[in-house]
Design a protein around this motif. Structure first.
Motif, PDB file in Angstrom:
ATOM      1  N   ALA A  98       0.841  -1.204   0.000  1.00  0.00           N
ATOM      2  CA  ALA A  98       0.000   0.000   0.000  1.00  0.00           C
ATOM      3  C   ALA A  98       0.873   1.250   0.000  1.00  0.00           C
ATOM      4  N   ARG A  99       1.918   1.251   0.781  1.00  0.00           N
ATOM      5  CA  ARG A  99       2.817   2.406   0.817  1.00  0.00           C
ATOM      6  C   ARG A  99       3.498   2.614  -0.531  1.00  0.00           C
ATOM      7  N   ARG A 100       3.836   1.532  -1.200  1.00  0.00           N
ATOM      8  CA  ARG A 100       4.465   1.644  -2.518  1.00  0.00           C
ATOM      9  C   ARG A 100       3.475   2.161  -3.562  1.00  0.00           C
ATOM     10  N   LEU A 101       2.241   1.648  -3.528  1.00  0.00           N
ATOM     11  CA  LEU A 101       1.254   1.992  -4.555  1.00  0.00           C
ATOM     12  C   LEU A 101       0.578   3.340  -4.332  1.00  0.00           C
ATOM     13  N   CYS A 102       0.540   3.802  -3.114  1.00  0.00           N
ATOM     14  CA  CYS A 102      -0.185   5.036  -2.790  1.00  0.00           C
ATOM     15  C   CYS A 102       0.752   6.235  -2.689  1.00  0.00           C
ATOM     16  N   ARG A 103       1.815   6.213  -3.426  1.00  0.00           N
ATOM     17  CA  ARG A 103       2.760   7.326  -3.437  1.00  0.00           C
ATOM     18  C   ARG A 103       2.246   8.442  -4.341  1.00  0.00           C
ATOM     19  N   PRO A 104       2.690   9.654  -4.099  1.00  0.00           N
ATOM     20  CA  PRO A 104       2.281  10.762  -4.974  1.00  0.00           C
ATOM     21  C   PRO A 104       2.700  10.491  -6.425  1.00  0.00           C
ATOM     22  N   PRO A 105       1.878  10.896  -7.383  1.00  0.00           N
ATOM     23  CA  PRO A 105       2.194  10.638  -8.787  1.00  0.00           C
ATOM     24  C   PRO A 105       3.521  11.256  -9.233  1.00  0.00           C
ATOM     25  N   GLU A 106       3.907  12.369  -8.604  1.00  0.00           N
ATOM     26  CA  GLU A 106       5.160  13.025  -9.008  1.00  0.00           C
ATOM     27  C   GLU A 106       6.398  12.375  -8.389  1.00  0.00           C
ATOM     28  N   ALA A 107       6.207  11.422  -7.478  1.00  0.00           N
ATOM     29  CA  ALA A 107       7.350  10.740  -6.860  1.00  0.00           C
ATOM     30  C   ALA A 107       8.047   9.856  -7.897  1.00  0.00           C
ATOM     31  N   PRO A 108       9.364   9.746  -7.824  1.00  0.00           N
ATOM     32  CA  PRO A 108      10.065   8.884  -8.775  1.00  0.00           C
ATOM     33  C   PRO A 108       9.638   7.430  -8.602  1.00  0.00           C
ATOM     34  N   PRO A 109       9.637   6.661  -9.676  1.00  0.00           N
ATOM     35  CA  PRO A 109       9.220   5.260  -9.574  1.00  0.00           C
ATOM     36  C   PRO A 109      10.197   4.469  -8.700  1.00  0.00           C
ATOM     37  N   LEU A 110       9.650   3.476  -8.024  1.00  0.00           N
ATOM     38  CA  LEU A 110      10.465   2.605  -7.190  1.00  0.00           C
ATOM     39  C   LEU A 110      10.933   1.401  -7.999  1.00  0.00           C
ATOM     40  N   ASN A 111      12.073   0.870  -7.625  1.00  0.00           N
ATOM     41  CA  ASN A 111      12.557  -0.368  -8.237  1.00  0.00           C
ATOM     42  C   ASN A 111      11.679  -1.528  -7.793  1.00  0.00           C
ATOM     43  N   PRO A 112      11.618  -2.587  -8.592  1.00  0.00           N
ATOM     44  CA  PRO A 112      10.858  -3.763  -8.168  1.00  0.00           C
ATOM     45  C   PRO A 112      11.427  -4.341  -6.872  1.00  0.00           C
ATOM     46  N   VAL A 113      10.571  -5.033  -6.143  1.00  0.00           N
ATOM     47  CA  VAL A 113      10.998  -5.742  -4.937  1.00  0.00           C
ATOM     48  C   VAL A 113      11.718  -7.004  -5.388  1.00  0.00           C
ATOM     49  N   ARG A 114      12.888  -7.248  -4.850  1.00  0.00           N
ATOM     50  CA  ARG A 114      13.680  -8.401  -5.299  1.00  0.00           C
ATOM     51  C   ARG A 114      13.797  -9.499  -4.258  1.00  0.00           C
ATOM     52  N   SER A 115      13.291  -9.227  -3.049  1.00  0.00           N
ATOM     53  CA  SER A 115      13.475 -10.202  -1.977  1.00  0.00           C
ATOM     54  C   SER A 115      12.381 -10.071  -0.933  1.00  0.00           C
ATOM     55  N   LEU A 116      12.035 -11.185  -0.341  1.00  0.00           N
ATOM     56  CA  LEU A 116      11.105 -11.186   0.782  1.00  0.00           C
ATOM     57  C   LEU A 116      11.662 -10.351   1.930  1.00  0.00           C
ATOM     58  N   ALA A 117      12.968 -10.247   2.012  1.00  0.00           N
ATOM     59  CA  ALA A 117      13.614  -9.462   3.075  1.00  0.00           C
ATOM     60  C   ALA A 117      13.223  -7.982   3.016  1.00  0.00           C
ATOM     61  N   TYR A 118      12.782  -7.499   1.873  1.00  0.00           N
ATOM     62  CA  TYR A 118      12.333  -6.113   1.736  1.00  0.00           C
ATOM     63  C   TYR A 118      11.271  -5.774   2.782  1.00  0.00           C
ATOM     64  N   PHE A 119      10.460  -6.752   3.157  1.00  0.00           N
ATOM     65  CA  PHE A 119       9.318  -6.524   4.040  1.00  0.00           C
ATOM     66  C   PHE A 119       9.667  -6.635   5.522  1.00  0.00           C
ATOM     67  N   LEU A 120      10.896  -7.021   5.853  1.00  0.00           N
ATOM     68  CA  LEU A 120      11.266  -7.205   7.259  1.00  0.00           C
ATOM     69  C   LEU A 120      11.151  -5.935   8.101  1.00  0.00           C
ATOM     70  N   PRO A 121      11.550  -4.759   7.603  1.00  0.00           N
ATOM     71  CA  PRO A 121      11.374  -3.558   8.446  1.00  0.00           C
ATOM     72  C   PRO A 121       9.903  -3.276   8.779  1.00  0.00           C
ATOM     73  N   ILE A 122       9.012  -3.528   7.846  1.00  0.00           N
ATOM     74  CA  ILE A 122       7.578  -3.316   8.110  1.00  0.00           C
ATOM     75  C   ILE A 122       7.086  -4.359   9.108  1.00  0.00           C
ATOM     76  N   LEU A 123       7.562  -5.594   8.970  1.00  0.00           N
ATOM     77  CA  LEU A 123       7.190  -6.632   9.925  1.00  0.00           C
ATOM     78  C   LEU A 123       7.638  -6.240  11.329  1.00  0.00           C
ATOM     79  N   GLU A 124       8.842  -5.738  11.453  1.00  0.00           N
ATOM     80  CA  GLU A 124       9.347  -5.301  12.758  1.00  0.00           C
ATOM     81  C   GLU A 124       8.519  -4.125  13.294  1.00  0.00           C
TER      82      GLU A 124
END
Length: 118
Positions: free
Chosen positions: A54-80
């Protein structure tokens, strides 16, 4: 949680998200197994996956695009973050409802839309 069935469910929930790989890596499988071994509740992990999405998809339209997620580890900070501040009981359903219109019907994940009872 039952590790033989939970690890595939974790990986399926991860891979069903937008901007994630087509298949899990060995590191993703190890991390999913580690999360099961640490008794991380499946719904808490799903909430972390959806909140990050949701945080990735609900970004302002003028924000630069994000790189694709490459690992399940990407979500660990949110889990914490969610471990430190557990969400209210209906939050997972709220996130599912929030993301539903942002996804195309062809990519609606079936594994994420079902809740697990404990």
């Amino acid at each position: 949680m039952n590790p033989p069935t939970t690890v595939p469910r974790i990986l399926a929930a991860y891979l069903d998200l937008p901007d994630t790989p087509d298949r899990a890596t060995p590191n993703d499988r190890r991390l999913a197994t580690h999360l099961v071994d640490q008794n991380v509740p499946f719904d808490l992990l799903r909430t972390a996956l959806l909140l990050a999405t949701a945080r990735r998809l609900c970004r302002p339209p003028e924000a630069p695009p994000l790189n694709p997620v490459r690992s399940l580890a990407y979500f660990l900070p949110i889990l914490e973050e969610l471990r430190q501040n557990p969400p209210e009981p209906g939050y997972l359903l709220y996130l599912q409802d929030l993301l539903r219109p942002l996804r195309s019907p062809a990519t609606q994940p079936t594994t994420i839309l079902h809740t697990e009872t404990r």
